[in-house]
Write a protein that holds these residues in place. Structure first.
Motif, PDB file in Angstrom:
ATOM      1  N   PRO A  40      13.063 -41.428  20.449  1.00 33.45           N
ATOM      2  CA  PRO A  40      12.003 -41.764  21.404  1.00 33.45           C
ATOM      3  C   PRO A  40      12.194 -43.206  21.894  1.00 33.45           C
ATOM      4  O   PRO A  40      12.812 -44.023  21.225  1.00 33.45           O
ATOM      5  CB  PRO A  40      10.721 -41.601  20.599  1.00 33.45           C
ATOM      6  CG  PRO A  40      11.129 -41.581  19.174  1.00 33.45           C
ATOM      7  CD  PRO A  40      12.558 -41.185  19.115  1.00 33.45           C
ATOM      8  N   TRP A  41      11.647 -43.502  23.051  1.00 34.88           N
ATOM      9  CA  TRP A  41      11.856 -44.826  23.648  1.00 34.88           C
ATOM     10  C   TRP A  41      11.196 -45.933  22.839  1.00 34.88           C
ATOM     11  O   TRP A  41      11.503 -47.106  23.039  1.00 34.88           O
ATOM     12  CB  TRP A  41      11.359 -44.836  25.091  1.00 34.88           C
ATOM     13  CG  TRP A  41      12.250 -44.019  25.963  1.00 34.88           C
ATOM     14  CD1 TRP A  41      11.935 -42.842  26.568  1.00 34.88           C
ATOM     15  CD2 TRP A  41      13.606 -44.287  26.298  1.00 34.88           C
ATOM     16  NE1 TRP A  41      13.017 -42.365  27.260  1.00 34.88           N
ATOM     17  CE2 TRP A  41      14.060 -43.237  27.116  1.00 34.88           C
ATOM     18  CE3 TRP A  41      14.496 -45.309  25.981  1.00 34.88           C
ATOM     19  CZ2 TRP A  41      15.350 -43.187  27.627  1.00 34.88           C
ATOM     20  CZ3 TRP A  41      15.782 -45.254  26.500  1.00 34.88           C
ATOM     21  CH2 TRP A  41      16.194 -44.204  27.302  1.00 34.88           C
ATOM     22  N   THR A  42      10.317 -45.596  21.933  1.00 30.53           N
ATOM     23  CA  THR A  42       9.706 -46.638  21.101  1.00 30.53           C
ATOM     24  C   THR A  42      10.706 -47.218  20.093  1.00 30.53           C
ATOM     25  O   THR A  42      10.542 -48.367  19.667  1.00 30.53           O
ATOM     26  CB  THR A  42       8.494 -46.077  20.340  1.00 30.53           C
ATOM     27  OG1 THR A  42       8.893 -44.932  19.587  1.00 30.53           O
ATOM     28  CG2 THR A  42       7.378 -45.701  21.293  1.00 30.53           C
ATOM     29  N   ILE A  43      11.730 -46.448  19.729  1.00 38.60           N
ATOM     30  CA  ILE A  43      12.726 -46.926  18.750  1.00 38.60           C
ATOM     31  C   ILE A  43      13.517 -48.114  19.294  1.00 38.60           C
ATOM     32  O   ILE A  43      13.585 -49.163  18.639  1.00 38.60           O
ATOM     33  CB  ILE A  43      13.650 -45.775  18.303  1.00 38.60           C
ATOM     34  CG1 ILE A  43      12.860 -44.653  17.649  1.00 38.60           C
ATOM     35  CG2 ILE A  43      14.759 -46.289  17.401  1.00 38.60           C
ATOM     36  CD1 ILE A  43      12.189 -45.034  16.365  1.00 38.60           C
ATOM     37  N   PRO A  44      14.141 -48.016  20.484  1.00 40.35           N
ATOM     38  CA  PRO A  44      14.879 -49.201  20.959  1.00 40.35           C
ATOM     39  C   PRO A  44      13.966 -50.397  21.237  1.00 40.35           C
ATOM     40  O   PRO A  44      14.367 -51.542  21.027  1.00 40.35           O
ATOM     41  CB  PRO A  44      15.590 -48.730  22.224  1.00 40.35           C
ATOM     42  CG  PRO A  44      14.988 -47.445  22.597  1.00 40.35           C
ATOM     43  CD  PRO A  44      14.337 -46.881  21.382  1.00 40.35           C
ATOM     44  N   ILE A  45      12.737 -50.131  21.654  1.00 43.85           N
ATOM     45  CA  ILE A  45      11.799 -51.235  21.887  1.00 43.85           C
ATOM     46  C   ILE A  45      11.488 -51.938  20.565  1.00 43.85           C
ATOM     47  O   ILE A  45      11.501 -53.173  20.484  1.00 43.85           O
ATOM     48  CB  ILE A  45      10.520 -50.722  22.574  1.00 43.85           C
ATOM     49  CG1 ILE A  45      10.845 -50.263  23.993  1.00 43.85           C
ATOM     50  CG2 ILE A  45       9.430 -51.781  22.583  1.00 43.85           C
ATOM     51  CD1 ILE A  45       9.729 -49.499  24.678  1.00 43.85           C
ATOM     52  N   ALA A  46      11.219 -51.147  19.525  1.00 45.07           N
ATOM     53  CA  ALA A  46      10.937 -51.733  18.216  1.00 45.07           C
ATOM     54  C   ALA A  46      12.158 -52.477  17.674  1.00 45.07           C
ATOM     55  O   ALA A  46      12.024 -53.559  17.080  1.00 45.07           O
ATOM     56  CB  ALA A  46      10.508 -50.647  17.228  1.00 45.07           C
ATOM     57  N   LEU A  47      13.350 -51.938  17.887  1.00 50.39           N
ATOM     58  CA  LEU A  47      14.570 -52.600  17.417  1.00 50.39           C
ATOM     59  C   LEU A  47      14.812 -53.919  18.146  1.00 50.39           C
ATOM     60  O   LEU A  47      15.283 -54.892  17.553  1.00 50.39           O
ATOM     61  CB  LEU A  47      15.769 -51.675  17.563  1.00 50.39           C
ATOM     62  CG  LEU A  47      15.822 -50.506  16.580  1.00 50.39           C
ATOM     63  CD1 LEU A  47      16.937 -49.531  16.964  1.00 50.39           C
ATOM     64  CD2 LEU A  47      16.023 -51.003  15.168  1.00 50.39           C
ATOM     65  N   VAL A  48      14.499 -53.964  19.426  1.00 47.10           N
ATOM     66  CA  VAL A  48      14.633 -55.223  20.176  1.00 47.10           C
ATOM     67  C   VAL A  48      13.659 -56.261  19.633  1.00 47.10           C
ATOM     68  O   VAL A  48      14.019 -57.430  19.432  1.00 47.10           O
ATOM     69  CB  VAL A  48      14.410 -54.989  21.685  1.00 47.10           C
ATOM     70  CG1 VAL A  48      14.188 -56.297  22.417  1.00 47.10           C
ATOM     71  CG2 VAL A  48      15.577 -54.243  22.289  1.00 47.10           C
ATOM     72  N   ILE A  49      12.430 -55.850  19.342  1.00 47.41           N
ATOM     73  CA  ILE A  49      11.430 -56.783  18.807  1.00 47.41           C
ATOM     74  C   ILE A  49      11.863 -57.307  17.439  1.00 47.41           C
ATOM     75  O   ILE A  49      11.790 -58.515  17.168  1.00 47.41           O
ATOM     76  CB  ILE A  49      10.042 -56.118  18.746  1.00 47.41           C
ATOM     77  CG1 ILE A  49       9.524 -55.882  20.161  1.00 47.41           C
ATOM     78  CG2 ILE A  49       9.057 -56.952  17.946  1.00 47.41           C
ATOM     79  CD1 ILE A  49       8.284 -55.021  20.244  1.00 47.41           C
TER      80      ILE A  49
END
Length: 178
Positions: A40-49
């Motif tokens: 899900p797109w929340t995974i790369p966002i969380a990894l960037v954070i």
């Protein structure tokens, strides 16, 4: 406490292990109805954070270490340096495993990109795999940035020489003192 840098060969091994399990997930999804592929797109966002937070903490440690003694902040705690180091090490290895996982899926599914379902998964896995590779680099650089200079404690050879000369801060234990 003595902490060593993560050996370079841990990262390729982690990528290979992640790649293996990512391809197993794709093969399992093709044979059965259970789908463990994609992200899900929340995974790369969380990894960037997580990558940005880790880099910021490591950068703070590096700024403290490279500053002159006069400019060093008195509020800086060595525990913060250890925390940043452990977080950098964990991010590097975890990101390498996840990069292998997502890039393994990406490579196997790229042949099915004409199907809309697989096209979405290929895009998700490609983006997430690249973010994981960037996080792995952040982890490696963060480990380098968290290197602290050695402290001149009583076990340091230069401190022992000073102690023997009598002009150091550490006084040798003698029978007269006890």
């Amino acid at each position: 406490m003595r902490v060593q840098r993560t050996p370079w060969w841990y990262f390729p091994i982690a990528i290979i292990i992640g790649w293996f399990f990512g391809t197993v997930a794709v093969k399992t999804a093709e044979k059965s109805g259970v789908s463990l592929i994609g992200a899900p797109w929340t995974i790369p966002i969380a990894l960037v954070i997580v990558g940005l937070v880790t880099f910021y903490l490591a950068w703070q440690v590096h700024q403290y270490v490279t500053a002159n003694n006069d400019k060093r902040k008195s509020w800086f705690d060595p525990k913060r340096a250890v925390f940043a180091l452990v977080q950098s090490k964990a991010l590097g290895i975890a990101a390498a495993l996840l990069a292998g996982w997502y890039l393994g899926q990406f490579v196997l599914l790229i042949a099915h990109v004409e199907a809309p379902y697989y096209r979405t998964i290929v895009i998700q896995c490609g983006v997430t795999g690249l973010v994981c590779l960037a996080d792995m680099v952040v982890g490696i650089v963060g480990e380098w940035m968290c290197q602290l200079p050695p402290i001149d404690g009583p076990e340091n050879p230069s401190a022992k020489r000073k102690c023997k000369k009598g002009n150091g801060l550490f006084q040798p234990a003698t029978k007269e003192r006890y």
